[in-house]
Motif scaffolding. Structure first.
Motif, short mmCIF file in Angstrom:
data_model
loop_
_atom_site.label_atom_id
_atom_site.label_comp_id
_atom_site.label_asym_id
_atom_site.label_seq_id
_atom_site.Cartn_x
_atom_site.Cartn_y
_atom_site.Cartn_z
N LYS A 167 94.04 59.60 72.37
CA LYS A 167 93.78 58.98 71.07
C LYS A 167 92.40 58.34 71.08
CE LYS A 167 95.63 55.69 67.71
NZ LYS A 167 96.60 54.61 67.42
N GLN A 168 91.70 58.51 69.98
CA GLN A 168 90.38 57.89 69.81
C GLN A 168 90.30 57.40 68.36
OE1 GLN A 168 86.71 60.36 69.95
NE2 GLN A 168 86.03 58.94 71.53
N GLY A 169 90.17 56.10 68.21
CA GLY A 169 90.20 55.53 66.87
C GLY A 169 91.57 55.73 66.25
N GLU A 170 91.59 56.32 65.07
CA GLU A 170 92.84 56.57 64.36
C GLU A 170 93.26 58.04 64.42
OE1 GLU A 170 94.88 54.25 63.02
OE2 GLU A 170 93.49 52.85 64.00
N ALA A 171 92.67 58.77 65.34
CA ALA A 171 92.99 60.20 65.44
C ALA A 171 93.47 60.56 66.84
CB ALA A 171 91.77 61.04 65.07
N TYR A 172 94.20 61.68 66.92
CA TYR A 172 94.75 62.19 68.18
C TYR A 172 94.08 63.54 68.44
CZ TYR A 172 98.27 58.59 67.42
OH TYR A 172 98.90 57.38 67.22
N TYR A 173 93.60 63.70 69.68
CA TYR A 173 92.83 64.89 70.02
C TYR A 173 93.45 65.66 71.19
CZ TYR A 173 89.16 62.93 67.07
OH TYR A 173 88.45 62.42 66.01
N TRP A 174 93.35 66.99 71.07
CA TRP A 174 93.76 67.92 72.14
C TRP A 174 92.56 68.81 72.45
CZ3 TRP A 174 96.74 66.34 68.15
CH2 TRP A 174 98.02 65.85 68.43
N PRO A 175 92.34 69.14 73.71
CA PRO A 175 92.95 68.55 74.90
C PRO A 175 92.37 67.18 75.18
CG PRO A 175 91.30 70.15 75.55
CD PRO A 175 91.35 70.19 74.05
N ALA A 176 93.06 66.44 76.03
CA ALA A 176 92.65 65.06 76.32
C ALA A 176 91.25 64.99 76.91
CB ALA A 176 93.65 64.41 77.26
N VAL A 177 90.83 66.05 77.62
CA VAL A 177 89.52 66.03 78.28
C VAL A 177 88.39 65.85 77.27
CG1 VAL A 177 89.20 68.55 78.23
CG2 VAL A 177 88.12 67.18 80.05
N HIS A 178 88.60 66.23 76.05
CA HIS A 178 87.58 66.05 75.00
C HIS A 178 87.20 64.58 74.86
CE1 HIS A 178 85.47 66.13 71.23
NE2 HIS A 178 86.42 65.46 70.60
N VAL A 179 88.15 63.69 75.13
CA VAL A 179 87.91 62.25 75.01
C VAL A 179 87.68 61.60 76.37
CG1 VAL A 179 88.92 60.04 74.25
CG2 VAL A 179 89.27 62.12 72.88
N THR A 180 88.49 62.00 77.36
CA THR A 180 88.50 61.27 78.65
C THR A 180 87.46 61.75 79.64
OG1 THR A 180 90.10 62.78 79.68
CG2 THR A 180 90.99 60.97 78.36
N ASN A 181 87.17 63.08 79.66
CA ASN A 181 86.30 63.68 80.66
C ASN A 181 86.82 63.48 82.08
OD1 ASN A 181 83.98 65.31 81.02
ND2 ASN A 181 82.79 63.54 81.77
N ALA A 182 88.12 63.22 82.22
CA ALA A 182 88.73 62.96 83.53
C ALA A 182 89.01 64.28 84.26
CB ALA A 182 90.03 62.18 83.35
N ASP A 183 88.93 64.22 85.60
CA ASP A 183 89.14 65.43 86.40
C ASP A 183 90.50 66.06 86.15
OD1 ASP A 183 86.64 65.33 87.53
OD2 ASP A 183 87.28 64.25 89.34
N LYS A 184 91.56 65.24 86.05
CA LYS A 184 92.91 65.79 85.86
C LYS A 184 93.00 66.50 84.50
CE LYS A 184 94.98 61.50 84.03
NZ LYS A 184 95.25 62.01 82.67
N ASP A 185 92.27 66.00 83.52
CA ASP A 185 92.30 66.62 82.21
C ASP A 185 91.45 67.89 82.16
OD1 ASP A 185 94.05 64.70 81.17
OD2 ASP A 185 92.41 63.33 80.68
N TRP A 186 90.41 67.94 82.98
CA TRP A 186 89.65 69.18 83.13
C TRP A 186 90.55 70.26 83.73
CZ3 TRP A 186 85.38 70.93 81.07
CH2 TRP A 186 84.37 70.04 80.66
N GLN A 187 91.33 69.87 84.70
CA GLN A 187 92.21 70.82 85.36
C GLN A 187 93.25 71.40 84.39
OE1 GLN A 187 91.68 71.90 88.44
NE2 GLN A 187 93.39 73.35 88.26
N ALA A 188 93.63 70.62 83.41
CA ALA A 188 94.65 71.06 82.45
C ALA A 188 94.19 72.23 81.60
CB ALA A 188 95.07 69.90 81.56
N VAL A 189 92.86 72.35 81.39
CA VAL A 189 92.37 73.42 80.52
C VAL A 189 92.09 74.72 81.27
CG1 VAL A 189 91.44 71.86 78.78
CG2 VAL A 189 89.98 72.62 80.67
N VAL A 190 92.32 74.73 82.59
CA VAL A 190 92.20 75.97 83.35
C VAL A 190 93.28 76.93 82.84
CG1 VAL A 190 92.38 77.06 85.61
CG2 VAL A 190 91.23 74.84 85.38
N GLY A 191 92.88 78.09 82.46
CA GLY A 191 93.81 79.04 81.85
C GLY A 191 93.52 79.21 80.38
#
Length: 228
Positions: A167-191
């Motif tokens: 979540k960022q502001g009043e909106a919800y975004y997919w995938p989370a890596v778009h907002v967090t830039n976290a390694d675990k969220d980068w791994q989620a978009v593999v595939g």
């Protein structure tokens, strides 16, 4: 006739069976063929037994499924998402009902390759969906065109909406890596994208530039775009 004369007559006429009978007894013609008792009618054992539940041949099957009318784009099954399931992942923490409802409906329309339904969802709770950074041909026409060019935009839409969100502001975004830039969220978009392409985004310092989907807290679909 006395008894002696009766016995003489019986001996003389050997073709008839004679006996003394009481007066009034019926006379039976001994030469007539014996009557045959009519046998009870027996059903042909080889004939099929009548069924209690017989359906007339050629009658419509009452158990058949009725055909449900669909929109012109629905069910074409020619897009990249056609082989994907319409089942949705469980999002944690749970999304607000309006957001979750929009997410599920986007997934269902994409799996059905229903461009018209997707365009309708884009304007349902507010106009201004960002679907590209180029021309303004409209989301349905744009997604159909890029699909025909070999870009699996509808498949990626389904895939990212089943990944963790942020979540960022009043909106919800997919995938989370778009907002967090976290390694675990980068791994989620593999595939969703080839690993080589993901590594190029990470090392290039641009952040995630793949397809992002954004839905406001009020259920307004606001973003479905890739690129910078």
């Amino acid at each position: 006739m006395n008894r002696s004369l009766l016995l003489s007559a019986c001996v003389a006429v050997s073709l008839f069976a004679c006996s003394e009978r009481p007066p009034g007894a019926p006379v039976v013609d001994a030469g007539a063929p014996l009557a045959q008792a009519r046998p009870a009618e027996v059903p042909d054992a080889g004939a099929p037994a009548p069924s209690a539940d017989t359906t007339e041949a050629g009658a419509p099957d009452a158990g058949g499924l009725a055909e449900v009318p669909a929109s012109p784009d629905a069910g074409s099954r020619t897009c990249s998402a056609a082989a994907l399931s319409a089942k949705t992942s469980i999002q944690m923490p749970p999304l607000p009902p309006l957001v979750e409802g929009m997410r599920r409906r986007i997934i269902a329309a994409a799996v059905a390759c229903d461009y018209a339904a997707l365009a309708k969802l884009a304007d349902e709770n507010g106009k201004g969906l960002r679907y590209s950074f180029g021309d303004g041909e409209g989301p349905a026409a744009y997604w159909r065109r890029v699909e025909q060019q070999g870009e699996p935009v509808l498949a990626r839409m389904v895939q990212v909406l089943n990944l963790p969100y942020a979540k960022q502001g009043e909106a919800y975004y997919w995938p989370a890596v778009h907002v967090t830039n976290a390694d675990k969220d980068w791994q989620a978009v593999v595939g969703v994208y080839p690993e080589k392409q993901i590594q190029a985004m990470k090392q290039g310092g641009t952040g995630y530039l793949g397809l992002r989907v954004g839905i406001s807290a009020k259920g307004d679909w606001q973003l479905a775009a890739a690129g910078d």
